[in-house]
Design a protein around this motif. Structure first.
Motif, PDB file in Angstrom:
ATOM      1  N   PRO A 115      10.826  -3.017  -8.501  1.00  0.00           N
ATOM      2  CA  PRO A 115      11.252  -2.601  -7.036  1.00  0.00           C
ATOM      3  C   PRO A 115       9.542  -1.865  -6.504  1.00  0.00           C
ATOM      4  CG  PRO A 115      13.388  -2.363  -8.003  1.00  0.00           C
ATOM      5  CD  PRO A 115      12.801  -2.369  -9.059  1.00  0.00           C
ATOM      6  N   VAL A 116       9.556  -1.554  -5.828  1.00  0.00           N
ATOM      7  CA  VAL A 116       7.664  -1.399  -5.419  1.00  0.00           C
ATOM      8  C   VAL A 116       7.863   0.361  -4.158  1.00  0.00           C
ATOM      9  CG1 VAL A 116       5.434  -1.433  -4.808  1.00  0.00           C
ATOM     10  CG2 VAL A 116       6.568  -3.340  -5.805  1.00  0.00           C
ATOM     11  N   ALA A 117       7.531   0.987  -4.830  1.00  0.00           N
ATOM     12  CA  ALA A 117       7.221   2.574  -3.171  1.00  0.00           C
ATOM     13  C   ALA A 117       6.665   2.360  -2.644  1.00  0.00           C
ATOM     14  CB  ALA A 117       6.787   4.312  -4.172  1.00  0.00           C
ATOM     15  N   PRO A 118       6.615   3.241  -1.019  1.00  0.00           N
ATOM     16  CA  PRO A 118       6.057   2.148   0.353  1.00  0.00           C
ATOM     17  C   PRO A 118       5.206   3.560  -0.254  1.00  0.00           C
ATOM     18  CG  PRO A 118       7.594   4.326   0.254  1.00  0.00           C
ATOM     19  CD  PRO A 118       7.982   3.880  -1.080  1.00  0.00           C
ATOM     20  N   GLN A 119       4.877   2.563   0.992  1.00  0.00           N
ATOM     21  CA  GLN A 119       2.568   4.158   1.191  1.00  0.00           C
ATOM     22  C   GLN A 119       2.204   4.164  -0.153  1.00  0.00           C
ATOM     23  OE1 GLN A 119       4.820   6.476   3.692  1.00  0.00           O
ATOM     24  NE2 GLN A 119       4.687   5.054   5.764  1.00  0.00           N
ATOM     25  N   THR A 120       1.942   3.578  -0.892  1.00  0.00           N
ATOM     26  CA  THR A 120       0.665   4.177  -1.768  1.00  0.00           C
ATOM     27  C   THR A 120      -0.503   3.731  -1.678  1.00  0.00           C
ATOM     28  OG1 THR A 120       1.099   1.856  -2.715  1.00  0.00           O
ATOM     29  CG2 THR A 120       3.048   3.709  -3.468  1.00  0.00           C
ATOM     30  N   GLY A 121      -0.432   2.827  -0.157  1.00  0.00           N
ATOM     31  CA  GLY A 121      -2.291   2.134  -0.436  1.00  0.00           C
ATOM     32  C   GLY A 121      -1.753   0.545  -0.702  1.00  0.00           C
ATOM     33  N   LEU A 122      -1.413   0.700  -2.560  1.00  0.00           N
ATOM     34  CA  LEU A 122      -1.777  -0.037  -2.993  1.00  0.00           C
ATOM     35  C   LEU A 122      -1.272  -1.810  -2.585  1.00  0.00           C
ATOM     36  CD1 LEU A 122      -1.187   1.831  -6.553  1.00  0.00           C
ATOM     37  CD2 LEU A 122      -3.360   1.185  -5.746  1.00  0.00           C
ATOM     38  N   VAL A 123      -2.070  -2.793  -2.895  1.00  0.00           N
ATOM     39  CA  VAL A 123      -1.134  -3.683  -2.761  1.00  0.00           C
ATOM     40  C   VAL A 123      -0.618  -4.618  -3.816  1.00  0.00           C
ATOM     41  CG1 VAL A 123      -2.103  -6.553  -2.096  1.00  0.00           C
ATOM     42  CG2 VAL A 123      -2.965  -4.303  -1.537  1.00  0.00           C
ATOM     43  N   ARG A 124       0.780  -5.615  -3.522  1.00  0.00           N
ATOM     44  CA  ARG A 124       1.497  -6.043  -5.161  1.00  0.00           C
ATOM     45  C   ARG A 124       0.625  -7.603  -5.579  1.00  0.00           C
ATOM     46  NH1 ARG A 124       7.601  -6.302  -1.526  1.00  0.00           N
ATOM     47  NH2 ARG A 124       7.865  -7.599  -3.695  1.00  0.00           N
ATOM     48  N   SER A 125       1.311  -7.187  -6.872  1.00  0.00           N
ATOM     49  CA  SER A 125       1.014  -8.275  -7.767  1.00  0.00           C
ATOM     50  C   SER A 125       2.074  -8.667  -8.216  1.00  0.00           C
ATOM     51  CB  SER A 125      -0.217  -8.495  -8.383  1.00  0.00           C
ATOM     52  OG  SER A 125      -0.698  -9.850  -8.887  1.00  0.00           O
ATOM     53  N   ALA A 132     -14.900  -3.867   9.161  1.00  0.00           N
ATOM     54  CA  ALA A 132     -14.497  -2.948   9.547  1.00  0.00           C
ATOM     55  C   ALA A 132     -13.041  -2.869   9.263  1.00  0.00           C
ATOM     56  CB  ALA A 132     -14.377  -1.991   9.960  1.00  0.00           C
ATOM     57  N   ARG A 133     -12.546  -3.298   9.139  1.00  0.00           N
ATOM     58  CA  ARG A 133     -10.890  -4.041   8.351  1.00  0.00           C
ATOM     59  C   ARG A 133     -10.925  -3.935   6.990  1.00  0.00           C
ATOM     60  NH1 ARG A 133      -7.367  -9.091   9.753  1.00  0.00           N
ATOM     61  NH2 ARG A 133      -4.806  -7.931   8.701  1.00  0.00           N
ATOM     62  N   MET A 134     -11.744  -4.488   6.034  1.00  0.00           N
ATOM     63  CA  MET A 134     -12.256  -5.324   5.029  1.00  0.00           C
ATOM     64  C   MET A 134     -12.748  -3.807   4.280  1.00  0.00           C
ATOM     65  SD  MET A 134     -14.229  -8.521   5.502  1.00  0.00           S
ATOM     66  CE  MET A 134     -14.168  -8.647   3.605  1.00  0.00           C
ATOM     67  N   ARG A 135     -13.083  -3.089   4.682  1.00  0.00           N
ATOM     68  CA  ARG A 135     -13.821  -2.213   4.491  1.00  0.00           C
ATOM     69  C   ARG A 135     -12.610  -0.261   4.297  1.00  0.00           C
ATOM     70  NH1 ARG A 135     -18.998  -2.465   7.639  1.00  0.00           N
ATOM     71  NH2 ARG A 135     -20.761  -3.589   5.605  1.00  0.00           N
ATOM     72  N   SER A 136     -11.726  -0.878   5.557  1.00  0.00           N
ATOM     73  CA  SER A 136     -10.763  -0.045   5.414  1.00  0.00           C
ATOM     74  C   SER A 136      -9.671  -0.047   4.529  1.00  0.00           C
ATOM     75  CB  SER A 136      -9.867  -0.063   6.577  1.00  0.00           C
ATOM     76  OG  SER A 136      -8.924   0.394   6.905  1.00  0.00           O
ATOM     77  N   LEU A 137      -9.364  -0.839   4.326  1.00  0.00           N
ATOM     78  CA  LEU A 137      -8.614  -2.371   3.310  1.00  0.00           C
ATOM     79  C   LEU A 137      -8.931  -1.360   1.486  1.00  0.00           C
ATOM     80  CD1 LEU A 137      -5.828  -3.089   2.192  1.00  0.00           C
ATOM     81  CD2 LEU A 137      -7.154  -5.428   2.392  1.00  0.00           C
ATOM     82  N   SER A 138     -10.139  -1.951   2.175  1.00  0.00           N
ATOM     83  CA  SER A 138     -10.907  -1.025  -0.012  1.00  0.00           C
ATOM     84  C   SER A 138     -10.826   0.493   0.203  1.00  0.00           C
ATOM     85  CB  SER A 138     -12.412  -1.824   0.189  1.00  0.00           C
ATOM     86  OG  SER A 138     -12.803  -1.128  -0.332  1.00  0.00           O
ATOM     87  N   THR A 139     -10.567   1.471   0.713  1.00  0.00           N
ATOM     88  CA  THR A 139     -10.371   2.597   0.996  1.00  0.00           C
ATOM     89  C   THR A 139      -9.691   3.210   0.835  1.00  0.00           C
ATOM     90  OG1 THR A 139     -12.691   3.307   2.244  1.00  0.00           O
ATOM     91  CG2 THR A 139     -10.701   4.611   2.435  1.00  0.00           C
ATOM     92  N   SER A 140      -8.344   2.332   1.063  1.00  0.00           N
ATOM     93  CA  SER A 140      -6.539   1.987   1.451  1.00  0.00           C
ATOM     94  C   SER A 140      -6.389   2.079  -0.153  1.00  0.00           C
ATOM     95  CB  SER A 140      -6.000   1.692   2.107  1.00  0.00           C
ATOM     96  OG  SER A 140      -4.800   1.848   1.663  1.00  0.00           O
ATOM     97  N   ILE A 141      -7.293   1.290  -0.187  1.00  0.00           N
ATOM     98  CA  ILE A 141      -6.544   0.564  -2.029  1.00  0.00           C
ATOM     99  C   ILE A 141      -7.229   1.851  -3.316  1.00  0.00           C
ATOM    100  CG2 ILE A 141      -6.888  -1.422  -4.136  1.00  0.00           C
ATOM    101  CD1 ILE A 141      -7.294  -3.023  -1.620  1.00  0.00           C
ATOM    102  N   GLN A 142      -7.905   2.119  -3.342  1.00  0.00           N
ATOM    103  CA  GLN A 142      -8.941   2.561  -4.121  1.00  0.00           C
ATOM    104  C   GLN A 142      -8.348   4.584  -4.041  1.00  0.00           C
ATOM    105  OE1 GLN A 142     -13.711   3.350  -4.166  1.00  0.00           O
ATOM    106  NE2 GLN A 142     -13.515   1.837  -2.289  1.00  0.00           N
ATOM    107  N   GLN A 143      -8.197   4.495  -3.088  1.00  0.00           N
ATOM    108  CA  GLN A 143      -7.165   5.813  -3.404  1.00  0.00           C
ATOM    109  C   GLN A 143      -6.397   6.126  -3.641  1.00  0.00           C
ATOM    110  OE1 GLN A 143      -7.013   6.226   1.855  1.00  0.00           O
ATOM    111  NE2 GLN A 143      -9.061   7.357   1.466  1.00  0.00           N
ATOM    112  N   GLY A 144      -5.582   4.704  -3.386  1.00  0.00           N
ATOM    113  CA  GLY A 144      -3.678   4.622  -4.151  1.00  0.00           C
ATOM    114  C   GLY A 144      -4.636   4.327  -5.739  1.00  0.00           C
ATOM    115  N   ILE A 145      -5.211   3.934  -6.155  1.00  0.00           N
ATOM    116  CA  ILE A 145      -5.386   3.706  -7.755  1.00  0.00           C
ATOM    117  C   ILE A 145      -5.346   5.374  -7.825  1.00  0.00           C
ATOM    118  CG2 ILE A 145      -7.123   2.966  -8.988  1.00  0.00           C
ATOM    119  CD1 ILE A 145      -7.951   0.659  -7.773  1.00  0.00           C
TER     120      ILE A 145
END
Length: 518
Positions: free
Chosen positions: A285-295, A337-350
């Motif tokens: 199981p994975v928590a929601p709204q972490t900004g991270l992407v599952r693998s 912009a979409r690519m940078r936005s996803l990058s920022t979301s992941i970085q914040q999640g990390i």
């Protein structure tokens, strides 16, 4: 140079067998390393700049064993793994390059991107079909085709265009596994469908490697289905990556506790727990709204314990940020912009979820987390790894001197890391893919590339030299107590990475190449 089919080569031995044996002349040093390059007529692809680099390194490297290892390893992908090169059947301007991993006759997105990255420093703009630039273009095109066909999958068969140029034995192959995958892939295209986040990041890494070296924006605007730059094959592949990774940011449960359908399921009939996923193929199981992407799987092809794999998220975040410049060059601001936005979301999640406190090393990066508070504190030799964070996607996710990275590095290279293997032969990170007691030379190569300490680099080079069992190639893993026990005699990515590391040392630490390692 045009690639020649294996069955048309003049009495060329199968390299899987060739790499198992010693060949003359041996290097004139203590280890007497075998000469492992095929005869010139049997080499798959010859680049003058690579041959010139080998000659130049012969003058830079004093130790005969160290030079022999470079001489064997640096050209290994070109010599042995460029299995087919051609053009698309329906679009003669679309170059294609099929690159095998070595002893496995399939193309992994991750491996092939890294195999070519070994030659990144030599890449220049060139429109010739016999150039290094052409190899990059062909690999990017073929990877884009694979991603559009099966974005969750990691390894693929040769394209139909290659069938007439490959012998039956090298073209007809299967993963040999009974896998149950959702969404089901086309078995004529897909060799294996383990969803590995770093495979998608590898495509972006390869794209950025080519673009940053050539500034060839026009290439990314082309494609067999392209009528406009916004519908080019590359752009559609990037959209597929963004759609998949955004979907895989979802958690396991909805706000009311309902279990959400997993976008990806994988089950394999196997006796190895690392070869299949729990919870009916959905994974942990994975928590929601972490900004991270599952693998679902690691770059080792082993199942993740917790699906928020931090090194893969690091790699994707940085690769998105880098390759957004390609979208900008195509005048596609919304995509960039979409690519940078996803990058920022992941970085914040990390930053929020990907760090943990270690009782001895302080604040460090975890290898995997689930977003609920659980963390897997370890590292694996395969790249992306925590150790390799400063190297991911070119300039790196973090700086080498970052305090949290340095804490993490000290942990990874210590006996507190459950997969740090040590003994009289070789000391380095391994992983569950091969198991305890087997260190991966790849981890020592990364250790060298992330170090400025001459003594650390020198000691690591000596261990690598002692680990080839006289064969003169980089193995997948080596017993820490017996150099005669190892896995995979022919592992093209690891060979290329060694060559890449040696070129890096020529720039950073040339005096270390003038030392003796006898």
């Amino acid at each position: 140079m045009v690639v020649v089919a294996e069955d048309e080569l003049p009495s060329c031995p199968d390299y899987s067998s060739h790499a198992y044996m010693n060949h003359t002349p041996p290097s004139p040093g203590r280890y007497q390393l075998s000469y492992q390059r095929p005869e010139p007529a049997c080499r798959k692809f010859i680049l003058p700049e690579v041959e010139e680099t080998i000659h130049a390194m012969a003058r830079a490297i004093r130790d005969p064993d160290l030079f022999r290892l470079f001489e064997n390893c640096f050209p290994n992908t070109l010599d042995t793994a460029i299995t087919w090169k051609g053009v698309a059947a329906d679009h003669p301007d679309e170059e294609l390059t099929f690159i095998t991993t070595g002893d496995i006759n399939a193309m992994w997105l991750r491996d092939s991107a890294n195999q070519l990255q070994s030659y990144r420093s030599l890449l220049r703009p060139n429109t010739s079909s016999s150039s290094l630039a052409s190899l990059f273009r062909g690999a990017i095109n073929l990877q884009a085709r694979y991603i559009l066909a099966a974005p969750f999958c990691n390894a693929f068969h040769a394209p139909p265009e290659a069938a007439a140029n490959l012998s039956a034995s090298s073209f007809s192959f299967s993963s040999g596994q009974a896998d149950y995958v959702t969404p089901p892939p086309d078995p004529s295209v897909v060799f294996e469908c383990k969803y590995e986040l770093d495979s998608l990041a590898a495509f972006l890494q390869l794209s950025h490697d080519y673009f940053s070296a050539t500034s060839d924006a026009a290439f990314f605007a082309r494609g067999s289905a392209a009528t406009h730059r916004s519908s080019s094959t590359w752009v559609r592949a990037v959209h597929a990556i963004l759609n998949l990774t955004t979907t895989m940011q979802q958690g396991t449960y909805s706000p009311d506790g309902t279990v959400l359908p997993s976008p990806y399921l994988f089950q394999r009939s196997t006796s190895s727990a690392s070869e299949t996923l729990p919870n009916s193929g959905a994974g942990s199981p994975v928590a929601p709204q972490t900004g991270l992407v599952r693998s679902a799987f690691r770059p080792s092809d082993d199942a993740c314990t917790y699906q928020l794999l931090i090194p893969a998220n690091m790699m994707l975040a940085h690769a998105l940020l880098n390759s957004a410049s390609i979208a900008s060059s195509l005048a596609l601001p919304d995509l960039a912009a979409r690519m940078r936005s996803l990058s920022t979301s992941i970085q914040q999640g990390i930053e929020k979820y990907g760090r943990t406190h270690h009782r001895k090393y302080g604040r460090i990066y975890a290898y995997e987390v689930d977003g609920f508070g659980s963390a897997n504190v370890m590292d694996d030799a395969n790249i992306p790894s925590l150790l390799s964070a400063p190297l991911l996607s070119g300039s790196g996710f973090v700086e080498r001197d970052d305090p949290i990275y340095q804490n993490t590095r000290r942990f990874v290279l210590s006996r507190d890391n459950p997969y740090y293997m040590f003994g009289p032969v070789i000391n380095g990170t391994g992983g569950p893919h091969v198991g305890p007691g087997m260190a991966w030379p790849m981890s020592l190569i990364v250790r060298i590339m992330t170090s400025d300490d001459d003594d650390e680099i020198y000691a690591s080079l000596k261990q690598i030299l002692a680990s080839t069992n006289g064969l003169g190639l980089i193995h997948e893993s080596v017993s820490t107590h017996d150099a005669a026990i190892w896995t995979r005699q022919w592992f093209s990515w690891a060979n290329g990475l060694f060559g890449q590391m040696m070129l890096d040392l020529r720039e950073r630490k040339p005096h270390l190449l003038r030392r003796s390692y006898q």
